[in-house]
Design a protein around this motif. Structure first.
Motif, PDB file in Angstrom:
ATOM      1  N   LEU A 176      -6.553 -87.006   4.446  1.00 12.84           N
ATOM      2  CA  LEU A 176      -7.964 -87.182   4.799  1.00 12.84           C
ATOM      3  C   LEU A 176      -8.437 -86.060   5.726  1.00 12.84           C
ATOM      4  CD1 LEU A 176     -10.250 -89.848   4.982  1.00 12.84           C
ATOM      5  CD2 LEU A 176      -9.713 -89.297   7.328  1.00 12.84           C
ATOM      6  N   VAL A 177      -7.661 -85.791   6.754  1.00 13.65           N
ATOM      7  CA  VAL A 177      -8.079 -84.810   7.760  1.00 13.65           C
ATOM      8  C   VAL A 177      -8.015 -83.388   7.202  1.00 13.65           C
ATOM      9  CG1 VAL A 177      -7.535 -83.814  10.008  1.00 13.65           C
ATOM     10  CG2 VAL A 177      -7.401 -86.300   9.672  1.00 13.65           C
ATOM     11  N   ARG A 178      -6.868 -83.017   6.630  1.00 11.34           N
ATOM     12  CA  ARG A 178      -6.668 -81.629   6.188  1.00 11.34           C
ATOM     13  C   ARG A 178      -7.535 -81.265   4.995  1.00 11.34           C
ATOM     14  NH1 ARG A 178      -4.957 -80.053  10.360  1.00 11.34           N
ATOM     15  NH2 ARG A 178      -3.064 -80.960  11.233  1.00 11.34           N
ATOM     16  N   GLU A 179      -7.818 -82.217   4.147  1.00  8.60           N
ATOM     17  CA  GLU A 179      -8.580 -81.923   2.932  1.00  8.60           C
ATOM     18  C   GLU A 179     -10.064 -82.257   3.090  1.00  8.60           C
ATOM     19  OE1 GLU A 179      -6.853 -80.281   0.846  1.00  8.60           O
ATOM     20  OE2 GLU A 179      -4.834 -80.813   1.549  1.00  8.60           O
ATOM     21  N   ASP A 180     -10.510 -82.541   4.297  1.00 11.19           N
ATOM     22  CA  ASP A 180     -11.927 -82.811   4.558  1.00 11.19           C
ATOM     23  C   ASP A 180     -12.462 -83.957   3.692  1.00 11.19           C
ATOM     24  OD1 ASP A 180     -12.560 -80.824   6.565  1.00 11.19           O
ATOM     25  OD2 ASP A 180     -12.324 -79.321   4.991  1.00 11.19           O
ATOM     26  N   ALA A 181     -11.707 -85.043   3.633  1.00 14.53           N
ATOM     27  CA  ALA A 181     -12.129 -86.155   2.779  1.00 14.53           C
ATOM     28  C   ALA A 181     -12.923 -87.190   3.567  1.00 14.53           C
ATOM     29  CB  ALA A 181     -10.910 -86.815   2.133  1.00 14.53           C
ATOM     30  N   LEU A 182     -13.858 -87.830   2.874  1.00 14.88           N
ATOM     31  CA  LEU A 182     -14.601 -88.959   3.446  1.00 14.88           C
ATOM     32  C   LEU A 182     -13.927 -90.265   3.067  1.00 14.88           C
ATOM     33  CD1 LEU A 182     -18.218 -87.861   2.492  1.00 14.88           C
ATOM     34  CD2 LEU A 182     -17.139 -87.739   4.731  1.00 14.88           C
ATOM     35  N   LEU A 183     -13.125 -90.201   2.010  1.00 14.89           N
ATOM     36  CA  LEU A 183     -12.423 -91.381   1.522  1.00 14.89           C
ATOM     37  C   LEU A 183     -11.128 -90.957   0.834  1.00 14.89           C
ATOM     38  CD1 LEU A 183     -13.709 -94.405  -0.429  1.00 14.89           C
ATOM     39  CD2 LEU A 183     -12.132 -92.884  -1.579  1.00 14.89           C
ATOM     40  N   VAL A 184     -10.056 -91.656   1.138  1.00 13.21           N
ATOM     41  CA  VAL A 184      -8.810 -91.514   0.363  1.00 13.21           C
ATOM     42  C   VAL A 184      -8.342 -92.927   0.055  1.00 13.21           C
ATOM     43  CG1 VAL A 184      -8.047 -89.283   1.284  1.00 13.21           C
ATOM     44  CG2 VAL A 184      -7.416 -91.374   2.463  1.00 13.21           C
ATOM     45  N   GLU A 185      -7.855 -93.109  -1.147  1.00 12.64           N
ATOM     46  CA  GLU A 185      -7.503 -94.462  -1.561  1.00 12.64           C
ATOM     47  C   GLU A 185      -6.317 -94.403  -2.511  1.00 12.64           C
ATOM     48  OE1 GLU A 185     -10.836 -97.290  -2.965  1.00 12.64           O
ATOM     49  OE2 GLU A 185      -9.729 -96.776  -4.774  1.00 12.64           O
ATOM     50  N   VAL A 186      -5.370 -95.307  -2.324  1.00 13.59           N
ATOM     51  CA  VAL A 186      -4.247 -95.413  -3.251  1.00 13.59           C
ATOM     52  C   VAL A 186      -4.215 -96.846  -3.764  1.00 13.59           C
ATOM     53  CG1 VAL A 186      -1.765 -95.153  -3.597  1.00 13.59           C
ATOM     54  CG2 VAL A 186      -2.925 -93.747  -1.878  1.00 13.59           C
TER      55      VAL A 186
END
Ligand code: GDP
Ligand code: MN
Length: 376
Positions: A176-186
């Motif tokens: 989330l932090v390194r890839e500039d994501a607003l959402l990560v979900e598995v």
């Protein structure tokens, strides 16, 4: 911008989250070769940026390379919730003992992030969240502190996940932090009978404000399945194709959305959403009108402009240009108000095209456009 599952999978792998071996292709023949490389039996997964692929028949197991080719041929070209399947991912199948759900999402209201996790992941997660919200843990995450091992253990415990999922929770935060994501979900994060933890599906939404740092994804949002949407994107127009018969053009997203409602209130259905934006000039208006008129579903067009930065005479000029450059066969209802409305109206009156009708109010114009679209 949403990433495809295979792109999310690659990011997970790069950050040390265990994922199945997998490859992507758009060709059934190549799918057969890939299946052979992966050991024969594979999961064939439609690559579309929407959920619910499993339920739509877009995730299937193939027993051997010949079956993989056949299944890939069936899945490629499928329509899943309006998304055409152009590529499939083939992955080594995993034996599943338990399916979990884990994710982080920006919580704008709280000014922080939220970890969402459940021991009952899989295809029924929406159902679980709706009927038994207590089965889904929501743990606030401070952006400054992030997800440490201790925080990850807290999230796992709150959701009833096995302790060995904590490592994935820490790494997913890194994504989330390194890839500039607003959402990560598995969903699902699975445990195998051997006790391994693997991410079998992934969703990542990259913050559009970070595109300058995340340029490698290009502009995938510019990929459109609808030919009219593709043509609109090429001209830089904000256009969405809808199901109805009244073409709708306006300035400003809010006004255009209200116009869709008013058209629906008049018993007709909008054929599109087209926002010519603030400060639109005659060329933008002409391009937009030509595009909407080229839609065979359109029976009438409603132009609803409340001039602010956009001047109504520029809009009227664009309408006249479009009308002059084509053989107009469909009626146009125009409502101009606000900045330079009097000059705009005068321009259209001067042109006096028999199919161009001016109505001074939004309600009246919508009613007229609806009548013209629905009476044969
Ligand atoms: P979604 O429906 O779009 O969320 O697609 P998923 O990638 O989550 O796949 C849907 C479901 O297929 C998952 O919840 C799993 O139950 C199942 N599935 C996916 N990959 C595998 C696999 O390798 N082995 C098994 N047994 N099931 C899988
Ligand atoms: Mn899933």
């Amino acid at each position: 911008m949403d990433l495809y599952e295979h792109q999310a999978r690659d990011l997970f792998a790069a950050h040390g989250i265990p994922v199945p071996r997998a490859e992507v292709t758009g060709s059934p023949e190549e799918a057969r070769d890939i299946a052979r490389r992966l050991g024969g039996r594979v999961v064939v997964k439609a690559q579309v940026r929407t959920g619910g692929r499993g339920k739509a028949g877009g995730v299937r197991i193939a027993a051997d390379p010949v079956a993989a080719e056949l299944v890939a041929r069936q899945i490629l070209g499928m329509d899943i919730k309006g998304h055409t399947v152009r590529t499939v991912m083939l992955a080594q199948p995993v034996d599943i003992e338990a399916e979990f759900y884990v994710g982080y999402v920006l919580d704008r209201a709280a000014g922080g992030f939220l970890a969402i996790a459940s021991a009952e992941g899989g295809m029924e997660i929406e159902e679980v969240a709706a009927t038994r919200p207590e089965a889904v843990a929501r743990v606030p995450v401070s952006p400054a502190e992030g997800v440490t091992s201790a925080k990850a253990a807290e999230i796992a415990k709150a959701a009833g996940l096995p302790p060995q999922t904590a490592d994935v929770l820490v790494r997913l935060w890194e994504v989330l932090v390194r890839e500039d994501a607003l959402l990560v979900e598995v969903n699902p994060l699975v445990r195998t009978p051997q006790g391994r933890i693997l991410a079998l599906d992934g969703k990542v939404t990259v913050d559009d404000n970070a595109r300058f740092r995340q340029a490698r994804w290009g502009d995938q949002d510019a990929e459109h399945d609808d030919p009219l949407e593709a043509a609109a994107a090429a001209k830089g127009l904000h256009y969405v194709k809808l199901d109805g018969e009244v073409g709708v053009i306006g300035n400003g997203a809010g006004l255009v959305m209200s116009t869709l409602d008013v058209v629906a209130g008049c018993g007709a259905r909008p054929a599109d959403f087209l926002d010519i934006g603030g400060g639109a000039n005659a060329r933008v208006m002409a391009d937009g009108l030509s595009l909407v008129l080229s839609d065979p579903d359109v029976k009438s067009v409603l132009v609803n402009v409340f001039g602010g930065i956009t001047a109504c005479d520029a809009v009227a000029d664009g309408i006249v240009r479009a009308v002059d450059s084509m053989h107009l066969t469909k009626p146009l209802v125009v409502r101009l108000d606000g900045n330079n409305a009097a000059r705009g109206r005068a321009l259209l009156e001067e042109r006096a095209h028999p199919l161009v009708h001016q109505v001074p109010t939004m309600d009246g114009a919508a009613r007229r456009a609806a009548e013209l679209a629905t009476t044969p």
